[in-house]
Design an enzyme around this catalytic site. Structure first.
Site, short mmCIF file in Angstrom:
data_model
loop_
_atom_site.label_atom_id
_atom_site.label_comp_id
_atom_site.label_asym_id
_atom_site.label_seq_id
_atom_site.Cartn_x
_atom_site.Cartn_y
_atom_site.Cartn_z
N HIS A 152 0.84 -1.21 -0.13
CA HIS A 152 0.03 -0.07 -0.06
C HIS A 152 0.67 1.29 0.08
O HIS A 152 0.64 2.30 0.41
CB HIS A 152 -0.92 -0.08 1.10
N SER A 273 15.66 20.27 -17.21
CA SER A 273 14.37 21.18 -17.32
C SER A 273 15.05 22.42 -18.30
O SER A 273 16.14 22.67 -17.86
CB SER A 273 13.98 21.54 -16.21
N LYS A 279 17.40 20.52 -12.10
CA LYS A 279 16.58 19.14 -12.39
C LYS A 279 17.43 18.29 -12.89
O LYS A 279 18.42 18.44 -13.83
CB LYS A 279 15.32 19.62 -13.44
N GLU A 286 9.77 7.52 -17.83
CA GLU A 286 8.34 8.28 -17.83
C GLU A 286 7.96 7.98 -19.29
O GLU A 286 6.62 7.58 -19.58
CB GLU A 286 8.28 9.68 -17.50
#
Ligand code: ARG
Length: 503
Positions: A152, A273, A279, A286
């Site tokens: 969970h 970025s 970043k 992704e």
């Protein structure tokens, strides 16, 4: 080429709409060798003279060399028509017109697709093997790397990083096994089924099958030309693979956050970025997560294409080809990409241990030891340890070991537990994050010897499954080599033999 009943030519816009030429580049080679095998069989059965066969094979070999670059500009519906037109143009309708004898585009396209998918199965299997190898290497060097396991997405139990990595080799092995089983169903020749109902020529279907490296026949001519369950099965296999890769990606994306900081992607595997200079983004993972959705979409499209189709070939089936080709390409590149990420990622072992140490994830081990040492039944132990965790949290403590003797005694008095304080404290110490994994005795748990066994077992499985894939590839290569030798030997000789005549 095919317009015998319809008059004139098809409207150009409609031709472009129905044409599969764009996708057919992928099956071009298979279509040529399929035709060569079929011609050789027809000659062996006496329906083509040696001279006719030689000219047909020469024209097909020329098509192999020269047709592909000009095919796109041609005005044909598909690769089958383009090749037949090329052959007819080269050697005339009298001989070239024999190319489609005892065959239809319906059995032909399924043969092409099956030859493509069996190559794809082998390619994907090898890439799965490479990913497994990388996971095994990283598992081997992380057998002692303690980390938290989550259920969970909450702290669950303490384990090792190797155990996590090995959990995914299991899925990937099942993927390879699924593909291996599917291979046997794919590698059955539909050739000679004609459009749906077979031929008046007593053709030797087994001969074309063996010339092309098929192990068996897809016997029933209706089934051979119009079923696509094996294609849906292949797309299901790829979808399952991609979902697994997507879940691995999700874990890594999460663990690369500053909040977790368990791993860090190599600079070579990270994006950044345009605006925020600090970043380091896990874009490849992704993209994989999102590409997996497209593979599932392709599976869904294939199921939906088939859903309302009557038996027998319908042109709808043409649309399956691009779904297969793009799914294979995406799955293959995703497997390679993820392997690179796995091989190059930095594992922050100290951070993983730190988080595991400062947790209550050893609570279940403490409760089990209270039971195995005979102090309490498991449910009562569960309640006691739960109360200890609650007490520790209320006192702002981060582990069970931070509770003082006095605090525990007060809890015992309030709740009536009769356990020697020292025994409980010893159990809590024994269940410290660095030690607790050594106490796990069950098969398949993250303790050291289980990790060693699993890695060894996985290495043996990998060798076996890689050998099987190599054998399948060798069998295909051998069939193609033999076929090309037969083709060359005909072309190099120029004897002719009279045909027996058509039935
Ligand atoms: N281009 C078609 C396909 O890819 C070949 C079969 C066409 N058959 C037909 N009867 N229209 O499926």
């Amino acid at each position: 080429m095919y317009r015998s009943r319809p008059e004139g030519s098809i409207d150009r816009e409609i031709l472009n709409y129905v044409s599969s030429l764009e996708d057919d580049f992928v099956i071009f080679f298979y279509d040529i060798i399929g035709s060569e095998a079929h011609m050789i069989m027809l000659h062996e059965m006496g329906y083509l003279s040696r001279r006719e066969l030689i000219e047909l094979l020469q024209a097909l070999e020329e098509a192999k060399l020269h047709l592909k670059p000009i095919m796109k500009k041609s005005e044909h519906e598909d690769v089958h028509e383009a090749i037949e037109s090329f052959v007819v143009e080269k050697i005339g309708i009298g001989k070239g017109g024999m190319l489609q004898t005892a065959r239809s585009r319906n059995d032909q396209v399924m043969a092409d697709l099956k030859m493509k998918v069996r190559d794809d199965i082998n390619e994907v299997s090898l890439l799965l093997g490479d990913l497994v190898e990388s996971l095994l290497k990283r598992a081997d060097s992380n057998k002692e790397t303690v980390m938290l396991f989550y259920t969970h997405l909450q702290h669950a139990q303490i384990g090792t990083f190797s155990h996590y990595l090995l959990s995914y080799t299991e899925s990937l092995f099942r993927d390879m096994e699924r593909l291996k089983e599917l291979y046997a169903r794919i590698n059955q020749s539909p050739l000679g089924s004609l459009a749906i109902g077979g031929s008046t020529f007593p053709i030797d279907r087994n001969r074309t099958a063996s010339l092309l490296g098929f192990d068996q026949l897809s016997v029933n001519s209706i089934d051979a030309t119009s079923s696509r369950d094996v294609i849906m099965e292949y797309l299901s296999c790829l979808s399952i693979i991609m979902i697994t890769l997507s879940r691995i990606s999700e874990d890594l994306i999460l663990w690369a956050t500053d909040e977790f900081k368990y791993i860090e992607l190599a600079d070579s595997a990270s994006s950044t970025s345009s605006a925020m200079p600090q970043k380091k983004n896990p874009d490849p993972l992704e993209i994989l997560r999102s590409k997996s959705a497209r593979i599932v979409g392709n599976l869904t499209a294939s199921l939906t294409i088939l859903k309302g189709l009557p038996s027998g070939y319908s042109r709808d089936l043409q649309e399956l080809k691009s779904l297969v080709f793009s799914s294979t390409a995406t799955t293959a590149s995703s497997l390679s990409m993820l392997r690179l990420v796995i091989e190059t990622s930095i594992v922050h072992k100290t951070r993983m241990l730190e988080i595991a140490k400062n947790s209550f994830a050893n609570a279940i081990d403490v409760a089990e030891l209270l039971t195995s040492k005979g102090y309490l039944d498991f449910r009562s132990a569960h309640k006691l340890v739960g109360s200890l965790v609650k007490l520790a949290i209320s006192k702002g403590k981060r582990t069970l070991g931070d509770l003082s003797g006095r605090e525990i005694e007060q809890l015992f008095q309030a709740s009536g537990y009769q356990i020697p304080l020292e025994a409980l404290k010893e159990i809590i110490v024994a269940c410290g994050a660095e030690n607790v994994v050594t106490l796990r005795k069950s098969k398949g748990s993250p303790n050291h010897s289980e990790q060693v066994d699993m890695i060894l077992h996985n290495k043996m499985r990998l060798t076996k499954i890689r050998d099987e894939t190599a054998d399948r590839k060798k069998a295909i290569d051998k069939a193609y080599d033999d076929l090309s030798r037969i083709v060359r030997s005909y072309i190099l000789t120029s004897e002719s033999r009279q045909p027996k005549g058509h039935p």
